[in-house]
Design a protein around this motif. Structure first.
Motif, PDB file in Angstrom:
ATOM      1  N   ASP A  97       0.856  -1.183   0.000  1.00  0.00           N
ATOM      2  CA  ASP A  97       0.000   0.000   0.000  1.00  0.00           C
ATOM      3  C   ASP A  97       0.899   1.243   0.000  1.00  0.00           C
ATOM      4  N   LYS A  98       0.772   2.059  -1.037  1.00  0.00           N
ATOM      5  CA  LYS A  98       1.685   3.206  -1.175  1.00  0.00           C
ATOM      6  C   LYS A  98       1.488   4.258  -0.091  1.00  0.00           C
ATOM      7  N   LEU A  99       0.296   4.330   0.495  1.00  0.00           N
ATOM      8  CA  LEU A  99       0.097   5.263   1.617  1.00  0.00           C
ATOM      9  C   LEU A  99       0.811   4.752   2.865  1.00  0.00           C
ATOM     10  N   VAL A 137      -0.641  11.826  -8.707  1.00  0.00           N
ATOM     11  CA  VAL A 137      -1.624  11.103  -7.901  1.00  0.00           C
ATOM     12  C   VAL A 137      -1.426   9.609  -8.131  1.00  0.00           C
ATOM     13  N   LYS A 138      -1.515   8.835  -7.037  1.00  0.00           N
ATOM     14  CA  LYS A 138      -1.320   7.378  -7.147  1.00  0.00           C
ATOM     15  C   LYS A 138      -2.419   6.644  -6.394  1.00  0.00           C
ATOM     16  N   THR A 139      -2.895   5.557  -6.983  1.00  0.00           N
ATOM     17  CA  THR A 139      -3.796   4.667  -6.241  1.00  0.00           C
ATOM     18  C   THR A 139      -2.922   3.886  -5.255  1.00  0.00           C
ATOM     19  N   GLY A 143      -1.435  -0.919  -8.225  1.00  0.00           N
ATOM     20  CA  GLY A 143      -0.770  -0.335  -9.388  1.00  0.00           C
ATOM     21  C   GLY A 143       0.518  -1.073  -9.717  1.00  0.00           C
ATOM     22  N   TYR A 144       0.932  -1.033 -10.948  1.00  0.00           N
ATOM     23  CA  TYR A 144       2.241  -1.576 -11.344  1.00  0.00           C
ATOM     24  C   TYR A 144       2.565  -0.992 -12.712  1.00  0.00           C
ATOM     25  N   ASP A 145       3.864  -0.927 -13.019  1.00  0.00           N
ATOM     26  CA  ASP A 145       4.294  -0.443 -14.327  1.00  0.00           C
ATOM     27  C   ASP A 145       3.593   0.855 -14.726  1.00  0.00           C
ATOM     28  N   GLY A 146       3.419   1.759 -13.781  1.00  0.00           N
ATOM     29  CA  GLY A 146       2.856   3.072 -14.109  1.00  0.00           C
ATOM     30  C   GLY A 146       1.338   3.111 -14.173  1.00  0.00           C
ATOM     31  N   LYS A 147       0.700   1.951 -14.076  1.00  0.00           N
ATOM     32  CA  LYS A 147      -0.761   1.955 -13.992  1.00  0.00           C
ATOM     33  C   LYS A 147      -1.113   2.359 -12.565  1.00  0.00           C
ATOM     34  N   GLY A 148      -2.017   3.322 -12.430  1.00  0.00           N
ATOM     35  CA  GLY A 148      -2.302   3.813 -11.085  1.00  0.00           C
ATOM     36  C   GLY A 148      -1.403   4.979 -10.697  1.00  0.00           C
ATOM     37  N   VAL A 149      -0.720   5.569 -11.683  1.00  0.00           N
ATOM     38  CA  VAL A 149       0.101   6.771 -11.467  1.00  0.00           C
ATOM     39  C   VAL A 149      -0.290   7.792 -12.534  1.00  0.00           C
ATOM     40  N   ARG A 150      -0.567   9.031 -12.112  1.00  0.00           N
ATOM     41  CA  ARG A 150      -1.054  10.020 -13.066  1.00  0.00           C
ATOM     42  C   ARG A 150      -0.608  11.420 -12.631  1.00  0.00           C
ATOM     43  N   VAL A 170      -1.186  11.647  -2.966  1.00  0.00           N
ATOM     44  CA  VAL A 170      -0.748  12.702  -3.886  1.00  0.00           C
ATOM     45  C   VAL A 170       0.634  13.134  -3.448  1.00  0.00           C
ATOM     46  N   GLU A 171       1.512  13.389  -4.418  1.00  0.00           N
ATOM     47  CA  GLU A 171       2.856  13.836  -4.058  1.00  0.00           C
ATOM     48  C   GLU A 171       3.384  14.851  -5.053  1.00  0.00           C
ATOM     49  N   GLU A 172       4.384  15.592  -4.609  1.00  0.00           N
ATOM     50  CA  GLU A 172       4.987  16.599  -5.486  1.00  0.00           C
ATOM     51  C   GLU A 172       5.553  15.914  -6.730  1.00  0.00           C
ATOM     52  N   LEU A 173       5.492  16.619  -7.841  1.00  0.00           N
ATOM     53  CA  LEU A 173       6.122  16.139  -9.068  1.00  0.00           C
ATOM     54  C   LEU A 173       7.615  16.422  -8.924  1.00  0.00           C
ATOM     55  N   VAL A 174       8.381  15.360  -8.730  1.00  0.00           N
ATOM     56  CA  VAL A 174       9.809  15.530  -8.453  1.00  0.00           C
ATOM     57  C   VAL A 174      10.552  15.877  -9.742  1.00  0.00           C
ATOM     58  N   ASP A 175      11.349  16.927  -9.660  1.00  0.00           N
ATOM     59  CA  ASP A 175      12.158  17.346 -10.810  1.00  0.00           C
ATOM     60  C   ASP A 175      13.479  16.585 -10.725  1.00  0.00           C
ATOM     61  N   ARG A 178      17.638  11.923 -12.611  1.00  0.00           N
ATOM     62  CA  ARG A 178      17.484  10.587 -13.184  1.00  0.00           C
ATOM     63  C   ARG A 178      16.910   9.679 -12.108  1.00  0.00           C
ATOM     64  N   GLU A 179      16.496   8.482 -12.527  1.00  0.00           N
ATOM     65  CA  GLU A 179      16.022   7.484 -11.577  1.00  0.00           C
ATOM     66  C   GLU A 179      17.111   6.433 -11.397  1.00  0.00           C
ATOM     67  N   VAL A 180      17.299   6.029 -10.154  1.00  0.00           N
ATOM     68  CA  VAL A 180      18.281   5.002  -9.822  1.00  0.00           C
ATOM     69  C   VAL A 180      17.610   3.963  -8.930  1.00  0.00           C
ATOM     70  N   VAL A 255      13.139   8.562  -2.017  1.00  0.00           N
ATOM     71  CA  VAL A 255      12.629   7.213  -2.289  1.00  0.00           C
ATOM     72  C   VAL A 255      11.303   7.298  -3.041  1.00  0.00           C
ATOM     73  N   ASN A 256      11.226   6.630  -4.192  1.00  0.00           N
ATOM     74  CA  ASN A 256       9.935   6.527  -4.874  1.00  0.00           C
ATOM     75  C   ASN A 256       9.177   5.315  -4.365  1.00  0.00           C
ATOM     76  N   GLU A 257       9.765   4.135  -4.516  1.00  0.00           N
ATOM     77  CA  GLU A 257       9.004   2.913  -4.244  1.00  0.00           C
ATOM     78  C   GLU A 257       9.878   1.834  -3.655  1.00  0.00           C
ATOM     79  N   LEU A 258       9.242   0.910  -2.939  1.00  0.00           N
ATOM     80  CA  LEU A 258       9.920  -0.282  -2.429  1.00  0.00           C
ATOM     81  C   LEU A 258       9.276  -1.512  -3.053  1.00  0.00           C
TER      82      LEU A 258
HETATM   83  P1  ADP Z   1       4.479   1.763 -10.296  1.00  0.00           P
HETATM   84  O1  ADP Z   1       4.175   1.272  -8.933  1.00  0.00           O
HETATM   85  O2  ADP Z   1       3.356   1.603 -11.253  1.00  0.00           O
HETATM   86  O3  ADP Z   1       5.798   1.289 -10.834  1.00  0.00           O
HETATM   87  P2  ADP Z   1       5.717   4.278  -9.526  1.00  0.00           P
HETATM   88  O4  ADP Z   1       5.209   4.887  -8.275  1.00  0.00           O
HETATM   89  O5  ADP Z   1       7.018   3.570  -9.470  1.00  0.00           O
HETATM   90  O6  ADP Z   1       4.591   3.341 -10.148  1.00  0.00           O
HETATM   91  O7  ADP Z   1       5.800   5.384 -10.643  1.00  0.00           O
HETATM   92  C1  ADP Z   1       6.093   5.050 -12.000  1.00  0.00           C
HETATM   93  C2  ADP Z   1       6.971   6.143 -12.608  1.00  0.00           C
HETATM   94  O8  ADP Z   1       6.305   7.406 -12.541  1.00  0.00           O
HETATM   95  C3  ADP Z   1       8.266   6.357 -11.848  1.00  0.00           C
HETATM   96  O9  ADP Z   1       9.251   5.449 -12.247  1.00  0.00           O
HETATM   97  C4  ADP Z   1       8.603   7.786 -12.243  1.00  0.00           C
HETATM   98  O10 ADP Z   1       9.163   7.841 -13.546  1.00  0.00           O
HETATM   99  C5  ADP Z   1       7.239   8.451 -12.279  1.00  0.00           C
HETATM  100  N1  ADP Z   1       6.932   9.062 -10.962  1.00  0.00           N
HETATM  101  C6  ADP Z   1       6.354   8.455  -9.906  1.00  0.00           C
HETATM  102  N2  ADP Z   1       6.234   9.300  -8.859  1.00  0.00           N
HETATM  103  C7  ADP Z   1       6.741  10.482  -9.252  1.00  0.00           C
HETATM  104  C8  ADP Z   1       6.911  11.775  -8.631  1.00  0.00           C
HETATM  105  N3  ADP Z   1       6.494  12.018  -7.392  1.00  0.00           N
HETATM  106  N4  ADP Z   1       7.499  12.735  -9.370  1.00  0.00           N
HETATM  107  C9  ADP Z   1       7.926  12.523 -10.635  1.00  0.00           C
HETATM  108  N5  ADP Z   1       7.784  11.353 -11.276  1.00  0.00           N
HETATM  109  C10 ADP Z   1       7.201  10.328 -10.607  1.00  0.00           C
END
Ligand code: ADP
Length: 369
Positions: A97-99, A137-139, A143-150, A170-175, A178-180, A255-258
């Motif tokens: 659960d992302k929350l 915004v994320k469910t 969600g997986y592979d970007g489904k549930g992310v908008r 909901v979270e800030e759009l991170v500038d 790159r992603e690592v 951290v984006n995701e675990l």
């Molecule tokens: P999923 O669980 O579907 O993989 P993620 O939460 O990993 O979804 O998000 C998918 C992609 O969306 C990330 O790899 C990133 O490129 C983009 N993304 C997600 N969250 C943010 C954020 N807060 N700011 C900018 N880009 C984001």
């Protein structure tokens, strides 16, 4: 030593070769006949049904997972019977659960994007006002592979998701620069090992390319490894943990995701590291000593095969691909192609990043055609 894997996707499939090499008895509970992991599927059934999962689990020494979707009540039933489950249900709850994940990471002081839980368009609107009119915004679940992310720019931009029920993240759009991704493994008795930090490139929210190690990373790898180890320890994660990170504009980490299982950003380790993440996951969940995570070449590049000619499988292209690229390692997930579907990956390793990347891209192109 019998390992039971719940879920018959490609991650379960890729645990099979190291299980064979080590002489482990690996069994998979697959959702459907003909799954990616069918070669080891000893049972086919519904992972949300406690009786089905219990019957499968009673015949193994440890239960682990191909995905994070097994419901907590089913996991509790396994634990109540004394069955070893890794990662444990309490750890897995954070990845489900992302929350919950944002809350826990915030509590342990891990760097995360600014975030909020929102239950209505009005609350989303208020967040947008504070963050310059754009946000992600994320469910929380599923969600997986970007489904549930908008990305949304208006307060009504997630009305369909609100209508489906439940609060949203909901979270800030991170500038980000790159992603690592930092992948580590931890065994129940505490040993932890980390692979090199990798750079990941996403296409339409799906991981497309992975460069190992992350180029020109300076101090970043040490910071990322320390952060991932701390998360693994604080959350008591057992098995493989992938920490998807943003390198922020100021050179920091967020951290984006675990993910608490082998992860797409660790596939390169099959061909490019002494111990692959799949072998390591098996060692970890069995509480065996972990393997060396050193790379076997200066550079590895992994490219996902996404889509390709409709209805084809990768092996149909092998005669041309193998003739042209004998040095690239090909991995098929035994899935037939449809647009955007992850059907396999290719990995090249070598001395020069440009050359390795070109070779991997050339091989992938045969399959995406
Ligand atoms: P999923 O669980 O579907 O993989 P993620 O939460 O990993 O979804 O998000 C998918 C992609 O969306 C990330 O790899 C990133 O490129 C983009 N993304 C997600 N969250 C943010 C954020 N807060 N700011 C900018 N880009 C984001």
């Amino acid at each position: 030593m019998r390992v039971g894997v719940i879920g018959g996707g490609q991650l379960a499939r890729m645990m099979v070769p190291p299980a064979i090499a080590l002489g482990l008895d690996i069994r998979v509970l697959a959702e459907v006949e003909g799954s990616s992991a069918a070669i080891a599927a000893s049972a086919v059934g519904d992972y949300t049904d406690a009786a089905t999962v219990l019957a499968f689990a009673r015949e193994v020494d440890v239960v682990t997972f191909d995905h994070e979707h097994v419901p907590q009540d089913v996991l509790a039933a396994l634990v109540a019977e004394g069955i070893a489950v890794h990662p444990k249900p309490e750890a897995l709850a954070v990845a489900q659960d992302k929350l919950v994940m944002r809350r826990r990471l915030t509590r342990i002081g891990a760097p995360v994007p600014d975030w909020a839980e929102v239950g209505s368009a009005a609350e989303l609107g208020a967040f947008l006002e504070d963050y310059g009119g754009r946000a992600v915004v994320k469910t929380p679940r599923g969600g997986y592979d970007g489904k549930g992310v908008r990305v949304v720019e208006t307060a009504d931009g997630a009305d369909d998701w609100f209508a489906a029920g439940g609060p949203l993240l909901v979270e800030e759009l991170v500038d980000f620069r790159r992603e690592v991704s930092q992948v580590v493994a931890r065994r129940p008795s505490g040993e932890v090992r980390a692979w090199p930090l990798v750079e990941t490139v996403q296409k339409d929210g799906v991981c497309s390319e992975v460069f190992a190690p992350a180029p020109d990373a300076g101090e970043l790898p040490a910071a990322a490894a320390a952060l991932a180890v701390r998360i693994a320890e604080e959350l008591d994660v057992t098995g493989v943990l992938a920490v998807e990170l943003f390198e922020t504009a100021d050179g920091g980490l967020s951290v984006n995701e675990l993910a608490m299982r082998p992860h797409n950003t660790g596939h390169w380790t099959i061909d490019g590291a002494v111990t692959s993440q799949f072998e390591q996951h098996l060692r970890a969940v069995l509480d065996l000593p972990l393997g060396d995570t050193s790379p076997t070449a200066p550079w590895s590049v992994m490219i996902n095969v996404l889509g390709g000619p409709e209805g084809q499988t990768m092996p149909e292209r092998y005669p041309v691909a193998m003739a042209d690229r004998p040095e690239v390692k090909l991995h098929s997930y035994a899935k037939s192609s449809r647009p955007g579907r992850k059907v396999g990956h290719v990995t090249a390793i070598g001395e020069e990043l440009d050359d390795v990347l070109a070779r991997a891209r050339a091989a992938a192109a045969f399959f995406e055609g």
